[in-house]
Design a protein around this motif. Sequence first.
Motif, PDB file in Angstrom:
ATOM      1  N   ALA A 287       1.309  -3.414  96.933  1.00 14.54           N
ATOM      2  CA  ALA A 287       0.819  -2.068  97.246  1.00 14.54           C
ATOM      3  C   ALA A 287       0.695  -1.774  98.747  1.00 14.54           C
ATOM      4  N   PRO A 288       0.186  -2.716  99.572  1.00 11.59           N
ATOM      5  CA  PRO A 288       0.035  -2.369 100.998  1.00 11.59           C
ATOM      6  C   PRO A 288       1.377  -2.038 101.686  1.00 11.59           C
ATOM      7  N   ARG A 289       2.484  -2.521 101.114  1.00  8.96           N
ATOM      8  CA  ARG A 289       3.798  -2.246 101.736  1.00  8.96           C
ATOM      9  C   ARG A 289       4.412  -0.925 101.267  1.00  8.96           C
ATOM     10  N   LEU A 290       3.783  -0.307 100.299  1.00  8.05           N
ATOM     11  CA  LEU A 290       4.346   0.910  99.712  1.00  8.05           C
ATOM     12  C   LEU A 290       4.187   2.089 100.677  1.00  8.05           C
ATOM     13  N   ARG A 291       5.229   2.949 100.748  1.00  3.97           N
ATOM     14  CA  ARG A 291       5.199   4.114 101.637  1.00  3.97           C
ATOM     15  C   ARG A 291       5.381   5.404 100.830  1.00  3.97           C
ATOM     16  N   GLY A 292       5.006   6.536 101.430  1.00  7.61           N
ATOM     17  CA  GLY A 292       4.952   7.801 100.707  1.00  7.61           C
ATOM     18  C   GLY A 292       6.294   8.498 100.525  1.00  7.61           C
ATOM     19  N   LEU A 293       6.231   9.690  99.897  1.00  3.21           N
ATOM     20  CA  LEU A 293       7.426  10.436  99.504  1.00  3.21           C
ATOM     21  C   LEU A 293       7.343  11.871 100.007  1.00  3.21           C
ATOM     22  N   ARG A 294       8.484  12.545  99.996  1.00  2.35           N
ATOM     23  CA  ARG A 294       8.457  14.004 100.188  1.00  2.35           C
ATOM     24  C   ARG A 294       9.388  14.660  99.164  1.00  2.35           C
ATOM     25  N   LEU A 295       9.075  15.915  98.854  1.00  2.00           N
ATOM     26  CA  LEU A 295       9.876  16.656  97.882  1.00  2.00           C
ATOM     27  C   LEU A 295      11.163  17.141  98.526  1.00  2.00           C
ATOM     28  N   THR A 296      12.261  17.056  97.787  1.00  2.00           N
ATOM     29  CA  THR A 296      13.502  17.668  98.276  1.00  2.00           C
ATOM     30  C   THR A 296      13.890  18.862  97.416  1.00  2.00           C
TER      31      THR A 296
END
Length: 463
Positions: free
Chosen positions: A431-440
């Motif tokens: 989990a600590p390595r997980l990064r966020g997303l953005r909508l396309t």
Amino acid sequence: MEFKTIIEPFRIKTVEPIRGRSRSERERALAAAGNNLFLLKAEDVLIDLLTDSGTGAMSSHQWAGMMRGDESYAGAKSFYRFEAAVQAITGFKHVIPTHQGRAAERILFGTAVSPGEIVPNNTHFDTTRANVEYRGATALDLPCPEGRQPQEYHPFKGNIDLEALERVLQEKRGQVPLAMVTVTNNSGGGQPVSMANIRAASELCHRYGVPFFLDACRFAENSWFIKLREEGYADKTAMQIAQEMFSYADGCTMSAKKDGMANIGGFLALNDDDLAQRCKNLLILSEGFPTYGGLAGYDLEAIAVGLHEALDENYLRYRIRSVEYLGEICMHNDIPTILPTGGHALYLDARALLPHIPWYEYPAWTLSLLLYLEGGVRAACIDSVMFGRQPDGSELPAANELVRLAFPRRVYTQSHFDYLAEVLVYVKELAPRLRGLRLTYEPPVLRHFTARLEPAHGQLLAD
Ligand code: F0G
């Protein structure tokens, strides 16, 4: 001797093979699906916990019932068996079949709700909210304060906030066409509503002359929690508890894909003669004649049997305990979930697990992608992708960022749950390595079904 192991109270007569994919196959499948698990092919999923809706296994009695299906256009024997099964549990005078729950919602709100009005609910499910808003009305969520705190223990976190309900009924007199309580509260964590809360909400509504409805999708699970947790109900049967719950309401909407134990179907049931007639007129326009409502005769038979099987206490004990079992493993491994565990699903609290990912980069959605990539597990998110976009076009954080592992009824066994536990513990370490997303891409309504997303920082997992 009472042995402590709770077994699956069925044996398996038909099996459906499932097959794993390699991680790189899953990566490709996810990219093709625009990082939206709804857009995956189901065959690319190993354990599918996207929903408990319509995904259950039917019993031999249900299949036998289907062979009795009467496919007459009007007045079929199957309709009368269906009507009797619904009435035995709910006591409502008029039973109107629909193809699923949201059709019952559309017909009820299309008939009873006008633009500018307000519909209070403990928490609207997404389709319920969308159907209220489609009428130009406001869907108002009034969960009790404990319901907003994922990690705080309360036996009935699904309760509606009675004070807030009374304030709305008082201040918005004449503008509230009906009020609802959703049992169990799906968007709020599959949490039950107590009998005392249902009774009090009903009394309040009736004092102000407002009809009171249940969104009854998971009425059997809610009944079981009342039996386990509410004083005075331990010696009552789940059936008696369900009957009492419905006795306080003027009607209900129901998706038979949940506690109807069927793969399709639903109904609207109510007491008011005039409202029922107007609902039936709208039903004929889009669903079908009032004795089939968009369903085959054999579907009505499957539901008639399923509604009663959902109240079988051996089944309810096994079902609720299997979710609780997985919840306990999460607790021992410091994986934050909504506590206590709910009825049909385990809800991971992504805000607590991923404090480094802000809501506008969709932490729950990100976590659900990792569960799929690492374990082939498909879950759904009840989060800011689902609820963030407001009717006026602005974007606000959802109440919670949740990943919901919803369990199809009578489908997965203990070893599937043990596998899931292993996947969850592994994913928590990453989990600590997980990064966020953005909508396309996002559609104008119910965007979570077809939105497409991409990593906001180059990759999903940082090195
Ligand atoms: N109300 C609640 C509380 C629900 O959970 C659902 C569906 C509906 C209404 C609509 O019923 O799907 O038959 O039209 N919930 C599913 C889920 C889809 O995954 O929770 P429907």
